[in-house]
Write a protein that holds these residues in place. Structure first.
Motif, mmCIF file in Angstrom:
data_model
loop_
_atom_site.group_PDB
_atom_site.id
_atom_site.type_symbol
_atom_site.label_atom_id
_atom_site.label_comp_id
_atom_site.label_asym_id
_atom_site.label_seq_id
_atom_site.Cartn_x
_atom_site.Cartn_y
_atom_site.Cartn_z
ATOM 1 N N GLU B 73 0.812 -1.204 0.000
ATOM 2 C CA GLU B 73 0.000 0.000 0.000
ATOM 3 C C GLU B 73 0.851 1.261 0.000
ATOM 4 N N ILE B 74 2.114 1.101 0.314
ATOM 5 C CA ILE B 74 2.965 2.269 0.424
ATOM 6 C C ILE B 74 2.973 3.027 -0.898
ATOM 7 N N ALA B 75 2.680 4.274 -0.780
ATOM 8 C CA ALA B 75 2.596 5.074 -1.990
ATOM 9 C C ALA B 75 3.969 5.233 -2.606
ATOM 10 N N THR B 76 4.006 5.277 -3.876
ATOM 11 C CA THR B 76 5.271 5.552 -4.533
ATOM 12 C C THR B 76 5.675 6.973 -4.184
ATOM 13 N N THR B 77 6.937 7.248 -4.364
ATOM 14 C CA THR B 77 7.397 8.593 -4.035
ATOM 15 C C THR B 77 6.644 9.626 -4.858
ATOM 16 N N SER B 78 6.266 9.231 -6.047
ATOM 17 C CA SER B 78 5.531 10.159 -6.901
ATOM 18 C C SER B 78 4.195 10.537 -6.267
ATOM 19 N N GLY B 171 -9.072 11.814 -7.802
ATOM 20 C CA GLY B 171 -8.074 11.003 -8.488
ATOM 21 C C GLY B 171 -8.616 10.560 -9.834
ATOM 22 N N VAL B 172 -7.772 10.500 -10.818
ATOM 23 C CA VAL B 172 -8.158 9.987 -12.133
ATOM 24 C C VAL B 172 -7.025 9.099 -12.621
ATOM 25 N N THR B 173 -7.267 8.386 -13.714
ATOM 26 C CA THR B 173 -6.178 7.558 -14.228
ATOM 27 C C THR B 173 -5.599 8.134 -15.516
ATOM 28 N N GLY B 174 -6.249 9.184 -16.035
ATOM 29 C CA GLY B 174 -5.700 9.791 -17.234
ATOM 30 C C GLY B 174 -5.936 11.289 -17.278
ATOM 31 N N VAL B 175 -4.913 12.011 -17.712
ATOM 32 C CA VAL B 175 -5.012 13.463 -17.888
ATOM 33 C C VAL B 175 -4.405 13.818 -19.232
ATOM 34 N N ARG B 176 -5.232 14.269 -20.119
ATOM 35 C CA ARG B 176 -4.747 14.683 -21.441
ATOM 36 C C ARG B 176 -5.542 15.885 -21.912
ATOM 37 N N PRO B 177 -4.902 16.766 -22.639
ATOM 38 C CA PRO B 177 -5.639 17.946 -23.135
ATOM 39 C C PRO B 177 -6.815 17.535 -24.031
ATOM 40 N N MET B 205 -5.620 15.041 -8.483
ATOM 41 C CA MET B 205 -4.330 14.501 -8.059
ATOM 42 C C MET B 205 -3.809 13.617 -9.184
ATOM 43 N N ALA B 206 -2.759 14.060 -9.817
ATOM 44 C CA ALA B 206 -2.271 13.319 -10.983
ATOM 45 C C ALA B 206 -0.778 13.095 -10.856
ATOM 46 N N SER B 207 -0.403 11.943 -10.309
ATOM 47 C CA SER B 207 1.015 11.647 -10.237
ATOM 48 C C SER B 207 1.518 11.401 -11.658
ATOM 49 N N GLU B 208 2.760 11.605 -11.762
ATOM 50 C CA GLU B 208 3.504 11.516 -13.017
ATOM 51 C C GLU B 208 2.907 10.631 -14.104
ATOM 52 N N GLU B 209 2.654 9.348 -13.726
ATOM 53 C CA GLU B 209 2.283 8.388 -14.767
ATOM 54 C C GLU B 209 0.903 8.636 -15.363
ATOM 55 N N LYS B 210 0.126 9.516 -14.732
ATOM 56 C CA LYS B 210 -1.211 9.790 -15.256
ATOM 57 C C LYS B 210 -1.179 10.819 -16.376
ATOM 58 N N ILE B 211 -0.134 11.627 -16.358
ATOM 59 C CA ILE B 211 -0.041 12.723 -17.328
ATOM 60 C C ILE B 211 0.170 12.156 -18.728
ATOM 61 N N GLY B 212 -0.727 12.492 -19.611
ATOM 62 C CA GLY B 212 -0.623 12.006 -20.978
ATOM 63 C C GLY B 212 -1.354 10.703 -21.214
ATOM 64 N N ALA B 232 4.915 15.799 -12.204
ATOM 65 C CA ALA B 232 5.622 15.571 -13.464
ATOM 66 C C ALA B 232 6.524 16.763 -13.777
ATOM 67 N N ASP B 233 7.524 16.505 -14.538
ATOM 68 C CA ASP B 233 8.464 17.537 -14.969
ATOM 69 C C ASP B 233 7.703 18.698 -15.627
ATOM 70 N N PRO B 234 7.928 19.920 -15.147
ATOM 71 C CA PRO B 234 7.223 21.062 -15.752
ATOM 72 C C PRO B 234 7.488 21.187 -17.253
ATOM 73 N N GLN B 235 8.576 20.598 -17.700
ATOM 74 C CA GLN B 235 8.903 20.659 -19.134
ATOM 75 C C GLN B 235 8.138 19.597 -19.923
ATOM 76 N N HIS B 236 7.456 18.726 -19.197
ATOM 77 C CA HIS B 236 6.711 17.648 -19.847
ATOM 78 C C HIS B 236 5.798 18.234 -20.925
ATOM 79 N N PRO B 237 5.836 17.692 -22.137
ATOM 80 C CA PRO B 237 5.064 18.282 -23.243
ATOM 81 C C PRO B 237 3.571 18.402 -22.924
ATOM 82 N N VAL B 238 3.030 17.398 -22.225
ATOM 83 C CA VAL B 238 1.600 17.478 -21.920
ATOM 84 C C VAL B 238 1.311 18.594 -20.926
ATOM 85 N N LEU B 239 2.203 18.723 -19.946
ATOM 86 C CA LEU B 239 2.012 19.813 -18.981
ATOM 87 C C LEU B 239 2.114 21.163 -19.684
#
Lengths: 252, 252
Positions: B73-78, B171-177, B205-212, B232-239
């Motif tokens: 159950e331990i959350a990932t660092t993300s 919480g969601v499992t996907g975030v895309r424009p 709440m969108a940890s890294e892997e949800k972006i895109g 996620a990295d602010p430089q991430h294209p989706v962000l």
DNA sequence: TCGTCATGTGCAGTAGTATGCACGAGTCGG
DNA sequence: CCGACTCGTGCATACTACTGCACATGACGA
């Protein structure tokens, strides 16, 4: 200004509620009295369980929920025996309301995976325990009563009114012929009554230590439930008395 | 400011929960006391089993002490980073709806104990996690959707309609424009929409892997929420694209 | 009315506890 | 192996807590 001792203590408790802390020296200055008096008050409040003393002052009573975590871990053999016996009451295809508490949790853990059953519960702990079970689970919502970790209060009662079940497995903290079935919280008692009305049958899970005990709030009379599941010695005087009063006892 | 020794220890434990670590020297500077005092506190907490001493500071109790199931159950660092950032959105005295999911669970675990807040949730897991927290907790009932361990379906939606909140942490499992916010279950999507309508603000709440990423069922458009919390990295294209679309992004 | 008793309060002395500092030992990373 | 840092211990100091006692107040009964 003259201030009654009881007023002073109320003020101290108010301060604890508002600030979550209290420094003896500051309160002495503020209430224009000696630190000794404040300390004496705090000592008495602490003895009464209304605050906790710490060096320099006091803090509100700790959220007394740690006790549940401990209770949860130890499904005593007594509770285990009662839970096993309860399984016999659950018919395939039926709908069961599972109360909160460690015995009910043990029932949830022991539910055979090939038993087709619908479980209704106001205990989030039990809901979580049934995640890996194929049973249909329905949660009754409401205000979380931290002490027993169940949904409670008006909203929970309202939600309970929306369901029906074949069986209610009810936990109580006291079973006595004179006081009937009792528990330690008035809202919880009401919730148990509501759930009992929503089920065709109510059986009481009463591990050994509950037999002969009495808690402040009455839940139901003994003749209002279908019977009691207990692992206490059949020769136990209270059980014998229950038998004389025509209460069905399922021996665990 | 006068600070009680017990308060100081609480602060240390809070810091451990949130940051997962603690440097004695830094805490001494921050709490305006000597390193000796911090060290003494940490020693006592370690003896009480509430933290583990390491050279230079302390870390939370060894994860090895937790069971295997617990470790899962331990959350990932993300997710942890996102949860920490979410804490900033929670105002003292406010009411927060906490969605299900591991990130929300991490938020529940990290909630400072001195934060006065009311939590509404349809996740029994989160309800249980908050048993030790002084917060008022309200559970939304309904049919238990086993996959995400949340109450779901018509009854849950009806229960949700009865509440109001200042903030919904979703919480969601996907975030895309293009697809917006998406999730994997149609009932869950509906539930999230309902909860979103019950709160003044909705943050995702969108940890890294949800972006895109995109899941089958749309929840809301991006312009229907107050913003997104992501690590996620602010430089991430989706962000970057989200930023161009005027979506507020809280960088974790 | 008076004495007595119980109670609450403040004070003084003593015991206990927390804290910061100094010093020597231990630990870390290069 | 070295320098820098951290740790634990002992100690001095300051603060807090408890105990016993004196005093004031008010209730009660003789």
């Amino acid at each position: 200004m003259q201030r009654l001792a009881s007023e002073r203590k109320e003020l101290l408790l108010d301060r604890l509620r508002v600030d979550g802390r209290l420094v003896a020296k500051d309160m002495a200055a503020e209430l224009d009295t000696s630190e000794d008096t404040i300390r004496r008050d705090l000592r008495e409040l602490a003895v009464a369980g209304l605050c906790r003393r710490v060096y320099g002052g006091a803090i509100p009573v700790a959220p007394a929920a740690a006790s549940y975590a401990r209770r949860q871990e130890i499904a005593t053999t007594s509770k285990h025996r009662v839970a096993v016996a309860c399984l016999e009451l659950i018919q395939p295809g039926s709908t069961v309301i599972l109360d909160g508490g460690t015995t009910a949790l043990e029932v949830a853990r022991l539910l055979p995976h090939d038993l087709d059953v619908t479980v209704i519960t106001h205990s989030p702990t039990i809901a979580v325990a049934l995640v890996d079970h194929p049973a249909e689970v329905f949660i009754l919502g409401g205000r979380l009563f931290k002490h027993s970790v169940v949904a409670s209060g008006a909203a929970a009662a309202e939600a309970a009114a929306q369901v029906s079940a074949d069986l209610f497995l009810m936990g109580v903290t006291g079973v006595r012929p004179d006081t009937g079935l009792t528990t330690g919280d008035v809202d919880e008692a009401a919730m148990k009554r509501t759930l009992s009305r929503r089920a065709a049958q109510t059986w009481v899970m009463a591990s050994e230590e509950k037999i002969g005990a009495a808690s402040p709030f009455p839940v139901l009379r003994l003749d209002e439930v279908a019977g009691i599941v207990s692992d206490a010695d059949p020769q136990h005087p209270v059980l014998a008395e229950l038998a004389r009063a025509d209460v069905r006892v399922l021996q665990a």
